[in-house]
Design a protein around this motif. Structure first.
Motif, PDB file in Angstrom:
ATOM      1  N   GLY A 135      41.206  33.498  55.282  1.00 53.82           N
ATOM      2  CA  GLY A 135      40.022  33.995  54.831  1.00 53.82           C
ATOM      3  C   GLY A 135      40.057  34.737  53.542  1.00 53.82           C
ATOM      4  O   GLY A 135      39.128  34.484  52.934  1.00 53.82           O
ATOM      5  N   SER A 136      40.965  35.338  53.223  1.00 52.76           N
ATOM      6  CA  SER A 136      41.360  36.066  52.080  1.00 52.76           C
ATOM      7  C   SER A 136      41.295  35.115  50.702  1.00 52.76           C
ATOM      8  O   SER A 136      41.026  35.303  49.743  1.00 52.76           O
ATOM      9  N   LEU A 137      42.114  34.053  51.320  1.00 52.89           N
ATOM     10  CA  LEU A 137      42.343  32.874  50.305  1.00 52.89           C
ATOM     11  C   LEU A 137      40.978  32.259  50.013  1.00 52.89           C
ATOM     12  O   LEU A 137      40.532  32.039  48.543  1.00 52.89           O
ATOM     13  N   VAL A 138      40.058  32.041  50.715  1.00 52.99           N
ATOM     14  CA  VAL A 138      38.900  31.409  50.273  1.00 52.99           C
ATOM     15  C   VAL A 138      38.014  32.710  49.514  1.00 52.99           C
ATOM     16  O   VAL A 138      37.219  32.205  48.237  1.00 52.99           O
ATOM     17  N   PHE A 139      37.855  33.858  49.749  1.00 54.26           N
ATOM     18  CA  PHE A 139      37.287  34.709  48.682  1.00 54.26           C
ATOM     19  C   PHE A 139      38.106  34.905  47.566  1.00 54.26           C
ATOM     20  O   PHE A 139      37.397  35.165  46.587  1.00 54.26           O
ATOM     21  N   LEU A 140      39.409  34.990  47.648  1.00 51.23           N
ATOM     22  CA  LEU A 140      40.028  34.957  46.328  1.00 51.23           C
ATOM     23  C   LEU A 140      39.483  33.799  45.415  1.00 51.23           C
ATOM     24  O   LEU A 140      39.608  34.048  44.068  1.00 51.23           O
ATOM     25  N   VAL A 141      39.631  32.597  46.098  1.00 50.92           N
ATOM     26  CA  VAL A 141      39.285  31.597  45.089  1.00 50.92           C
ATOM     27  C   VAL A 141      37.828  31.718  44.335  1.00 50.92           C
ATOM     28  O   VAL A 141      37.618  31.418  43.272  1.00 50.92           O
ATOM     29  N   ALA A 142      37.114  32.083  45.569  1.00 50.23           N
ATOM     30  CA  ALA A 142      35.677  32.658  44.827  1.00 50.23           C
ATOM     31  C   ALA A 142      35.688  33.563  43.556  1.00 50.23           C
ATOM     32  O   ALA A 142      34.875  33.594  42.625  1.00 50.23           O
ATOM     33  N   ILE A 143      36.478  34.547  44.031  1.00 48.03           N
ATOM     34  CA  ILE A 143      36.555  35.822  42.844  1.00 48.03           C
ATOM     35  C   ILE A 143      37.126  35.357  41.745  1.00 48.03           C
ATOM     36  O   ILE A 143      36.538  35.519  40.525  1.00 48.03           O
ATOM     37  N   ILE A 144      38.310  34.421  41.569  1.00 46.97           N
ATOM     38  CA  ILE A 144      38.608  33.582  40.285  1.00 46.97           C
ATOM     39  C   ILE A 144      37.826  33.015  39.574  1.00 46.97           C
ATOM     40  O   ILE A 144      37.582  33.024  38.508  1.00 46.97           O
ATOM     41  N   PHE A 145      36.928  32.093  40.508  1.00 47.17           N
ATOM     42  CA  PHE A 145      36.084  31.216  39.867  1.00 47.17           C
ATOM     43  C   PHE A 145      34.970  32.011  39.097  1.00 47.17           C
ATOM     44  O   PHE A 145      34.664  31.645  37.981  1.00 47.17           O
ATOM     45  N   ILE A 146      34.345  33.014  39.870  1.00 47.81           N
ATOM     46  CA  ILE A 146      33.193  33.768  39.273  1.00 47.81           C
ATOM     47  C   ILE A 146      33.821  34.569  38.075  1.00 47.81           C
ATOM     48  O   ILE A 146      32.993  34.626  36.837  1.00 47.81           O
ATOM     49  N   THR A 147      35.074  35.217  38.177  1.00 45.90           N
ATOM     50  CA  THR A 147      35.501  35.910  36.915  1.00 45.90           C
ATOM     51  C   THR A 147      35.985  34.975  35.782  1.00 45.90           C
ATOM     52  O   THR A 147      35.270  35.488  34.478  1.00 45.90           O
ATOM     53  N   LEU A 148      36.277  33.779  35.827  1.00 47.26           N
ATOM     54  CA  LEU A 148      36.540  32.885  34.731  1.00 47.26           C
ATOM     55  C   LEU A 148      35.041  32.640  33.976  1.00 47.26           C
ATOM     56  O   LEU A 148      34.997  32.433  33.067  1.00 47.26           O
ATOM     57  N   ASN A 149      34.198  32.507  34.887  1.00 41.37           N
ATOM     58  CA  ASN A 149      32.860  32.001  34.403  1.00 41.37           C
ATOM     59  C   ASN A 149      32.133  33.122  33.755  1.00 41.37           C
ATOM     60  O   ASN A 149      31.751  33.071  32.759  1.00 41.37           O
ATOM     61  N   LEU A 150      32.403  34.263  34.160  1.00 40.51           N
ATOM     62  CA  LEU A 150      31.854  35.584  33.673  1.00 40.51           C
ATOM     63  C   LEU A 150      32.485  35.991  32.057  1.00 40.51           C
ATOM     64  O   LEU A 150      31.775  36.321  31.021  1.00 40.51           O
ATOM     65  N   LEU A 151      33.956  35.696  32.070  1.00 41.95           N
ATOM     66  CA  LEU A 151      34.436  35.788  30.864  1.00 41.95           C
ATOM     67  C   LEU A 151      34.076  34.791  29.797  1.00 41.95           C
ATOM     68  O   LEU A 151      33.909  35.239  28.764  1.00 41.95           O
ATOM     69  N   GLN A 152      34.013  33.716  30.174  1.00 39.51           N
ATOM     70  CA  GLN A 152      33.704  32.526  29.503  1.00 39.51           C
ATOM     71  C   GLN A 152      32.206  32.744  28.879  1.00 39.51           C
ATOM     72  O   GLN A 152      31.744  32.641  27.624  1.00 39.51           O
ATOM     73  N   SER A 153      31.217  33.274  29.736  1.00 39.26           N
ATOM     74  CA  SER A 153      29.861  33.554  29.469  1.00 39.26           C
ATOM     75  C   SER A 153      29.902  34.775  28.292  1.00 39.26           C
ATOM     76  O   SER A 153      29.236  34.697  27.258  1.00 39.26           O
ATOM     77  N   GLN A 154      30.673  35.744  28.588  1.00 34.92           N
ATOM     78  CA  GLN A 154      30.891  36.939  27.739  1.00 34.92           C
ATOM     79  C   GLN A 154      31.407  36.536  26.333  1.00 34.92           C
ATOM     80  O   GLN A 154      30.826  36.943  25.264  1.00 34.92           O
ATOM     81  N   LYS A 155      32.520  35.714  26.241  1.00 37.49           N
ATOM     82  CA  LYS A 155      32.847  35.306  25.169  1.00 37.49           C
ATOM     83  C   LYS A 155      31.998  34.371  24.213  1.00 37.49           C
ATOM     84  O   LYS A 155      31.844  34.566  23.156  1.00 37.49           O
ATOM     85  N   ARG A 156      31.357  33.435  24.843  1.00 40.99           N
ATOM     86  CA  ARG A 156      30.108  32.764  24.075  1.00 40.99           C
ATOM     87  C   ARG A 156      29.265  33.726  23.727  1.00 40.99           C
ATOM     88  O   ARG A 156      28.651  33.521  22.645  1.00 40.99           O
ATOM     89  N   PHE A 157      28.634  34.573  24.477  1.00 42.64           N
ATOM     90  CA  PHE A 157      27.639  35.915  23.946  1.00 42.64           C
ATOM     91  C   PHE A 157      28.174  36.584  22.618  1.00 42.64           C
ATOM     92  O   PHE A 157      27.505  36.696  21.975  1.00 42.64           O
TER      93      PHE A 157
END
Length: 276
Positions: free
Chosen positions: A252-274
């Motif tokens: 259960g924690s692993l599934v949450f962790l995968v989602a957290i990592i994916f969202i964090t990477l997307n947010l950091l990439q969006s912030q970098k482009r901005f």
């Protein structure tokens, strides 16, 4: 193979209604996917079809295969069943962007004359929007998750087959609501996922961890239903409970962790482009 395991396989037969329902959903979605892909090939790539069909296959595996028989005799197998329904099936189904393909895959008469009034209903649209608000979806999923794991409710569901089916519907439905604000399947409103979604996932993982830790470290078996059964894996009720709790905790924690990592990477990439 232990006699108890052999007996479960011998008594198993695929439930006709659920099997036909899974096949029907697969056929309707696939037909609609091919139709919408003609105009939106980028949005509906092959991996979305694969994700949706895999989600349906896991539903069948969880509650129509011999796993369901093992879940009636073993707490750890039951926890695997719940994990599949709550942590794996919902994101796979939603990643398939199922709404439009399912509607496009149905006969036009069904969509126009039966479903259209419900689709146009302002009340139902507002209710749907309310249910997928993050705070509402979080509360619904976690309260149902904790509520059905209260010993009285858990044992009652195992002793009454129809209530057991309802429990599965509750787990699957509430988890679809939970994952909806994270994935936001097209054509729902595509507000950019923000940092608040990390808190959304982390707090849900805390709930899962707290329940798992309680079951793992409790000094007695929590669910009396399993006392009177012969465990198919020939382990004690305490060992079975601990194994189920650890699987629920880790997976259960692993599934949450995968989602957290994916969202964090997307947010950091969006912030970098901005800021570029």
């Amino acid at each position: 193979m232990p006699p108890e395991c052999r007996a479960i396989f011998e008594e198993w037969s695929p439930p006709l209604f659920l099997t036909m329902a899974v096949i029907l959903f697969a056929v309707v979605y696939t037909h609609g996917w091919f139709a919408i892909r003609k105009t939106r090939p980028t949005l509906f790539s092959t991996w979305r079809l694969t994700a949706f069909l895999l989600g349906l296959a896991i539903i069948w595996l969880a509650i129509a295969s011999p796993l369901d028989g093992f879940a009636d005799a073993s707490l750890s197998a039951h926890m695997v069943e719940h994990l599949l329904l709550m942590s794996f099936v919902p994101p796979l189904l939603l990643l398939g962007y199922p709404v439009v393909p399912l509607l496009r895959g149905l006969p036009h008469a069904v969509t126009a004359h039966i479903l259209a009034p419900f689709i146009r209903s302002k009340f139902l649209r507002r209710l749907g929007g309310l249910l997928v608000m993050p705070i509402v979806a979080w509360l619904v999923m976690n309260l149902i998750f904790l509520g059905w794991h209260i010993p009285t409710a858990y044992d009652f569901a195992l002793e009454h087959e129809r209530w057991h089916d309802f429990e599965h519907i509750c787990f699957l439905g509430s988890s679809i609501l939970f994952w909806w604000p994270i994935i936001r399947p097209w054509p729902s409103h595509t507000h950019r996922t923000g940092w608040s979604m990390l808190l959304y996932l982390v707090t849900a993982d805390i709930v899962n961890t707290a329940l798992s830790a309680f079951l793992a470290f409790c000094d007695r078996p929590v669910y009396s239903y399993y006392y009177k059964l012969s465990n198919p894996f020939h382990i004690s009720p305490m060992s079975d409970q601990m194994a189920g709790a650890v699987m629920m905790w880790v997976m259960g924690s692993l599934v949450f962790l995968v989602a957290i990592i994916f969202i964090t990477l997307n947010l950091l990439q969006s912030q970098k482009r901005f800021t570029a």
